[in-house]
Design an enzyme around this catalytic site. Structure first.
Site, short mmCIF file in Angstrom:
data_model
loop_
_atom_site.label_atom_id
_atom_site.label_comp_id
_atom_site.label_asym_id
_atom_site.label_seq_id
_atom_site.Cartn_x
_atom_site.Cartn_y
_atom_site.Cartn_z
N ARG A 35 -40.30 -93.16 61.22
CA ARG A 35 -39.19 -92.18 60.78
C ARG A 35 -38.56 -92.42 59.37
NH1 ARG A 35 -35.54 -89.92 65.52
NH2 ARG A 35 -35.29 -88.42 64.72
N ASP B 69 -33.26 -78.37 66.10
CA ASP B 69 -33.42 -79.06 67.14
C ASP B 69 -34.05 -78.08 68.29
OD1 ASP B 69 -33.23 -81.41 66.22
OD2 ASP B 69 -31.05 -81.80 66.75
N GLN C 236 -27.40 -85.89 59.44
CA GLN C 236 -26.77 -87.58 59.24
C GLN C 236 -27.00 -88.14 58.59
OE1 GLN C 236 -30.75 -88.67 61.72
NE2 GLN C 236 -30.49 -87.78 63.71
N ARG D 64 -43.73 -82.37 65.56
CA ARG D 64 -43.08 -82.00 66.37
C ARG D 64 -43.21 -80.21 65.84
NH1 ARG D 64 -36.42 -82.35 67.62
NH2 ARG D 64 -37.25 -83.94 69.32
N ARG E 203 -21.09 -89.36 67.62
CA ARG E 203 -19.88 -89.72 66.98
C ARG E 203 -18.31 -90.75 67.43
NH1 ARG E 203 -23.72 -86.62 65.39
NH2 ARG E 203 -24.86 -86.08 63.23
N ARG F 91 -37.97 -83.26 72.75
CA ARG F 91 -37.85 -81.93 73.12
C ARG F 91 -39.21 -81.38 73.48
NH1 ARG F 91 -32.68 -81.48 72.18
NH2 ARG F 91 -31.81 -82.92 71.00
#
Length: 429
Positions: free
Chosen positions: A121, A314, A168, A345, A24, A388
């Site tokens: 995505r 996350d 987002q 995930r 950002r 992750r």
């Protein structure tokens, strides 16, 4: 990456700059009046995707001290240039979704794409309101998948309730709102990270916030400032979990961002029985920062669900490792958003835990984890190219009966290039 078991962790961790804030700072610096100085920028692959896209839009960005300080020469709201080639967001969902908002306000044509993972995505959640505002966006699967072609300009403000709690999406609409006629009104179904709002306010843009409602008048010009990026709490989560799980561990994570929309991981670890203390609280601009001290504890099972999910989405791969070491049965639900991250995930974590010898049950929007006090069994773990998942596998290796190998571990560089070095440096002697 091969990780060997340890008895305990000790020492001090200096976290890399927050990934969300680094993105950002570059984007808002690009459209600001004057220069923006970004300190503690995260020099990771995702952030460089944003950097390179902005350079192709005519923005000058440079650093002379190995990215500890980055200078962004602002081009003001209407100073970006039409790119001569396709903009590549790499693996970064933040890059492509926030740039969709920014590019929707430009009087030129651009095309956005990404790597194989990012091209799968969903983008329609961002595209739909931007089209309602007046942008012309086309792409694969009815503009739900990249590559996406954008012809922007002449936006009008709308009132919009987000269909999902997504920082987002909210940020893309705020960026587009700067270019719109009228007052942009956004309603969130649940609070999400508010780094964009805080940074806009820091750069002299007026935003009204009332509960889950945001209002932004179009046409406001951000002003360049010095932005000090806090340490990334999503990166800290892996070390906090590891120290909480390994008996006798004492660890401090320094200069960590403590934005209330991001501290759900701390709440859950404390609920499970980890001993956490925050010291040296202060502000970096509009962002709260502090040092997190953690000691191991007897962890108990937990339920992670509902409005807490956006505050720790996350960190769920890390928290799943804590749940696997806790006494009792932990439940994670209302987390269907995990299905559309860098990997699925939910499936990735379930497979990882299964390979480690943990009993786990996959559900439609989460998982049920049966904790064990036995060391994890050694395994070769798949990362699925997801940073992750790779880091979750690595900290699991600290608690195994023999070394654990994580495949495709180079993906960790997407968010945390120095992760493996730090992991080796905090082993108790």
């Amino acid at each position: 990456m091969q990780v060997s078991p340890v008895s305990a962790l000790a020492g001090s961790v200096q976290l890399p700059g927050d990934k969300s804030i680094s993105h950002r700072a570059l984007m808002l610096g690009a459209i600001a009046r004057g220069q923006t100085v970004v300190k503690n920028f995260l020099p990771a692959r995702d952030c460089f995707s944003t950097w390179q896209c902005l350079e192709q839009l005519g923005v000058k960005i440079h650093s002379s001290d190995q990215y500890r300080t980055v200078l962004v020469e602002g081009r003001e709201l209407h100073g970006l240039q039409e790119p001569g080639q396709v903009l590549d967001a790499g693996n970064s969902g933040t890059t492509i979704r926030l740039l969709l908002g920014l590019l929707s306000g430009q009087q030129f044509f651009s095309v956005l794409t990404g790597d194989e993972s990012l091209r799968q995505r969903p983008m329609q959640r961002v595209v739909k309101p931007l089209v309602q505002m007046g942008a012309h966006i086309a792409g694969r699967q009815s503009a739900d998948r990249a590559p996406l072609a954008v012809q922007g300009g002449n936006l009008r403000a709308i009132s919009y309730r987000l269909p999902v709690a997504s920082a987002q999406l909210k940020s893309a609409l705020l960026l587009a709102g700067l270019y719109s006629r009228g007052t942009m009104e956004i309603e969130e179904p649940a609070p999400t990270r508010d780094h964009t709002e805080r940074m806009l306010q820091f750069m002299e843009v007026d935003i009204q916030k009332d509960g889950n409602y945001l209002r932004l008048n179009g046409g406001q010009q951000p002003v360049g400032r010095e932005i000090c990026v806090p340490g990334d709490i999503s990166a800290a989560a892996f070390f906090l979990v590891a120290a909480a799980c390994l008996p006798g561990s004492r660890l401090v994570c320094r200069d960590v961002g403590l934005n209330p929309a991001r501290t759900g991981v701390l709440d859950v670890l404390q609920q499970m029985g980890a001993r956490l203390e925050i010291r040296n609280m202060r502000m970096y601009g509009q962002e709260p920062v502090g040092d997190i001290y953690v000691e191991s504890g007897q962890l108990q099972a937990v339920v992670i669900a509902g409005e807490s999910i956006p505050r720790l989405i996350d960190e769920i791969p890390a928290l799943a490792i804590a749940a696997a070491r806790a006494s009792g049965v932990s439940v994670i639900r209302d987390a269907a958003e995990l299905r559309v991250k860098e990997s699925d995930r939910i499936s990735s974590v379930v497979k990882l835990l299964t390979d480690l010898g943990v009993k786990v049950q996959e559900t439609a929007n989460g998982m049920i984890i049966y904790g064990t006090n036995r060391p994890f069994q050694p395994a070769e773990l798949e990362s699925y190219g997801d940073h992750r998942i790779a880091m979750a596998g690595a900290i699991a290796g600290l608690m195994a009966s023999a070394p654990v190998t994580v495949r495709q571990a180079e993906c960790v560089a997407i968010s945390f290039p120095n992760f493996e070095n730090i992991l080796h440096s905090i082993r108790a002697q």
